[in-house]
Design a protein around this motif. Structure first.
Motif, PDB file in Angstrom:
ATOM      1  N   LYS A 185      -2.572  -2.396  -6.568  1.00 26.26           N
ATOM      2  CA  LYS A 185      -1.902  -2.560  -7.862  1.00 26.26           C
ATOM      3  C   LYS A 185      -0.463  -3.044  -7.700  1.00 26.26           C
ATOM      4  CE  LYS A 185      -0.755   2.370  -7.961  1.00 26.26           C
ATOM      5  NZ  LYS A 185      -1.053   3.656  -8.624  1.00 26.26           N
ATOM      6  N   TYR A 186       0.076  -2.919  -6.491  1.00 31.99           N
ATOM      7  CA  TYR A 186       1.445  -3.382  -6.232  1.00 31.99           C
ATOM      8  C   TYR A 186       1.480  -4.807  -5.680  1.00 31.99           C
ATOM      9  CZ  TYR A 186       2.503   1.620  -6.556  1.00 31.99           C
ATOM     10  OH  TYR A 186       2.615   2.914  -6.975  1.00 31.99           O
ATOM     11  N   VAL A 187       0.306  -5.455  -5.604  1.00 31.33           N
ATOM     12  CA  VAL A 187       0.213  -6.743  -4.910  1.00 31.33           C
ATOM     13  C   VAL A 187      -0.358  -7.804  -5.835  1.00 31.33           C
ATOM     14  CG1 VAL A 187      -0.859  -7.958  -2.975  1.00 31.33           C
ATOM     15  CG2 VAL A 187      -0.087  -5.603  -2.688  1.00 31.33           C
ATOM     16  N   VAL A 188       0.197  -9.006  -5.766  1.00 30.38           N
ATOM     17  CA  VAL A 188      -0.370 -10.171  -6.442  1.00 30.38           C
ATOM     18  C   VAL A 188      -0.526 -11.284  -5.400  1.00 30.38           C
ATOM     19  CG1 VAL A 188       0.543  -9.652  -8.723  1.00 30.38           C
ATOM     20  CG2 VAL A 188       1.925 -10.979  -7.141  1.00 30.38           C
ATOM     21  N   TYR A 189      -1.487 -12.187  -5.646  1.00 25.67           N
ATOM     22  CA  TYR A 189      -1.717 -13.270  -4.697  1.00 25.67           C
ATOM     23  C   TYR A 189      -2.339 -14.452  -5.409  1.00 25.67           C
ATOM     24  CZ  TYR A 189      -6.696 -12.146  -4.741  1.00 25.67           C
ATOM     25  OH  TYR A 189      -7.987 -11.946  -5.138  1.00 25.67           O
ATOM     26  N   SER A 190      -2.266 -15.597  -4.760  1.00 28.70           N
ATOM     27  CA  SER A 190      -2.909 -16.807  -5.259  1.00 28.70           C
ATOM     28  C   SER A 190      -4.121 -17.116  -4.377  1.00 28.70           C
ATOM     29  CB  SER A 190      -1.937 -17.988  -5.214  1.00 28.70           C
ATOM     30  OG  SER A 190      -2.640 -19.204  -5.422  1.00 28.70           O
TER      31      SER A 190
ATOM     32  N   ILE B  17      -0.490 -16.501   0.805  1.00 23.65           N
ATOM     33  CA  ILE B  17       0.711 -15.728   0.478  1.00 23.65           C
ATOM     34  C   ILE B  17       0.350 -14.549  -0.407  1.00 23.65           C
ATOM     35  CG2 ILE B  17       2.940 -15.790  -0.729  1.00 23.65           C
ATOM     36  CD1 ILE B  17       3.182 -18.702   0.043  1.00 23.65           C
ATOM     37  N   MET B  18       0.975 -13.388  -0.131  1.00 22.06           N
ATOM     38  CA  MET B  18       0.853 -12.217  -0.991  1.00 22.06           C
ATOM     39  C   MET B  18       2.267 -11.756  -1.354  1.00 22.06           C
ATOM     40  SD  MET B  18      -2.268 -10.017   0.670  1.00 22.06           S
ATOM     41  CE  MET B  18      -2.819  -9.378  -0.914  1.00 22.06           C
TER      42      MET B  18
END
Length: 466
Positions: free
Chosen positions: A127-132, A137-138
């Motif tokens: 929940k603390y992480v976003v990525y493409s 890359i994170m």
């Protein structure tokens, strides 16, 4: 002696008085009230963000305010930070400015594992992480302690894996795909093939499986171990056994079993054909050391193309040059054409569509000098191993009616980025031999067309993917 003993007792009492343990017993206690009690016990200032709420159930002893905060905030979405001797408590969704103090974004560049895989393995920390999905890359947006914990986990995940990854594609073959595969199969006299990387690329180009509405999957396989993969449509099982350098597998369906082996270092691809009822399927399997290799090999990203072609005829004195721009994908392209000539300048615009398999249709509206013309062409190619047979029909409609119906018949080879064809072309009244060749390197390509009566035409261009 008594004096020494008394001095020792005083020292012990002094040391013990320097530290103490505070006891807390929170039972369905409001979180904000619990923080106020911790603040009073340690005589420190604790400021809570407006969003902080909830109940606490915890009993513990501790000697440090930060230890108490960690225990009381455990399991919540809140964190704390010390700013100028004051403790700030808040969450990632805090409406005030505490978020920028509590949470600091950090960019992590992955090397061996895709972000989607890492994201799933992080569990509740995701929940603390976003990525493409299109990059390695994170971005971590968490407090310092949580960020450090996430980075530690990622460092253990993003490594050259001691496991191997087993991937499979299950394709239901169309009639055309099955015929091309049968031609390839006949040349090899077997329904099971093992491939190296280069020969597998050649196979995919020859059979030209589109992969639409089919099944894809990837599983992590222990270096030494086994696994079972099940599919409901078509109903089948793949039993995979991994040994030190060899993968053995058995495909079971409809009471039949097909066994095969792959050598990880040399032949790490295999292709199996099977029949289930009236349907025919092709199973492509692959083993690799990282999931990135799987995607690069099996599922390359579908790309659209922008192509610019510049062509000049051999009779330079006539000033005949053509520029053609194709914009779009293989399925449907927009064509723009311009020709500068001392006698007849030409401007055209149209569409090119992929009808069925390797059959293409082109429709173009042209302005030839002051006269309008509607140009149409249909072209089909059939693959036989590395060889290709090609035929085309083309015609123009002007205000004066239909022009000659032109055609071409021939064959050639198409391998990697080199194509060479030859044959006959013309109309019912006149037929001449021709040779056509083109080669591509990276984003550049060159083309050559030779006709018996017209000499040669040379050209080149650029291909941009997006």
């Amino acid at each position: 002696m008594r004096k020494t003993l008394s001095l020792l007792i005083i020292v012990i009492l002094a040391i013990s008085s320097l530290s103490f343990a505070a006891s807390f017993d929170f039972q369905n206690t409001d979180l904000r009230n619990a923080l106020e009690e911790i603040s009073s016990s340690f005589n420190v200032n604790i400021i809570s963000s407006n969003e902080v709420n909830g109940l606490v159930n915890a009993s513990f002893k501790c000697e440090d305010v930060e230890e108490a905060l960690k225990k009381v905030l455990l399991g919540t979405n809140y964190s704390f930070a010390k700013v100028n001797g004051i403790y700030l408590v808040g969450g990632i969704q805090s409406p005030d400015k505490s978020h920028s103090i509590l949470f600091k974004s950090k960019v992590i560049y992955l090397k061996d594992t895709f972000p989607s895989t890492v994201y799933e393995l992080l569990g509740t920390l995701s929940k603390y992480v976003v990525y493409s999905p299109k990059s390695m890359i994170m971005i971590v947006d968490a407090d310092e302690v949580t960020t450090e914990k996430i980075m530690n986990l990622i460092s253990k995940i993003d490594v050259p894996n001691s496991n191997r990854f087993f991937s499979y594609e299950i394709h239901e073959l169309s009639k055309d795909e099955y015929q091309r595969f049968r031609q390839f199969e006949s040349s090899n006299k077997s329904g099971i093939f093992a491939f190296s990387n280069s020969s597998f690329d050649i196979f995919k180009e020859i059979v030209a499986i589109n992969g639409s509405n089919d099944t894809f999957g990837t599983v992590a396989l222990p270096k030494i171990g086994n696994m079972e993969i099940s599919s409901s449509d078509p109903p089948m099982q793949i039993n995979v056994e991994s040994r030190e350098n060899v993968i053995s597998a058995i495909v079971k369906t409809g009471g039949n079993a097909i066994a095969f082996e792959m050598d990880e270092n040399e032949n790490n691809h295999a292709v199996i054909s099977l029949k289930e009822g009236k349907k025919r399927f092709l199973i492509l399997v692959n083993t690799s050391k990282t999931p990135k290799d799987v995607v690069d090999t099996f599922m390359p990203e579908q790309k659209k193309y922008t192509i610019l072609t510049l062509i000049g005829k051999n009779k330079i004195a006539k000033g005949e040059y053509t520029a053609e721009i194709t914009y779009g994908s293989t399925a449907l392209s927009m064509i723009g054409e311009g020709k500068i000539s001392a006698s007849t300048p030409v401007i055209g615009i149209g569409l090119k569509a992929n009808l069925i398999d390797e059959m293409y249709a082109t429709m173009e509206l042209k302005l030839k000098g002051t006269q309008l013309a509607l140009y149409g062409k249909i072209e089909d190619t059939t693959s036989i191993s590395f060889f290709k047979l090609r035929a085309s029909l083309e015609q123009e409609l002007t205000l004066n009616g239909f022009g000659d119906l032109n055609f071409s018949l021939g064959g050639g080879v198409s391998l990697w980025n080199i194509n060479a064809f030859g044959g006959l072309q013309g109309n019912l009244n006149f037929v001449q031999p021709y040779v056509e060749a083109n080669a591509r390197y990276d984003w550049m390509y060159a083309t050559l067309l030779w006709k018996y009566t017209e000499g040669y035409t040379i050209g080149g261009g650029m291909i941009f993917t997006w």
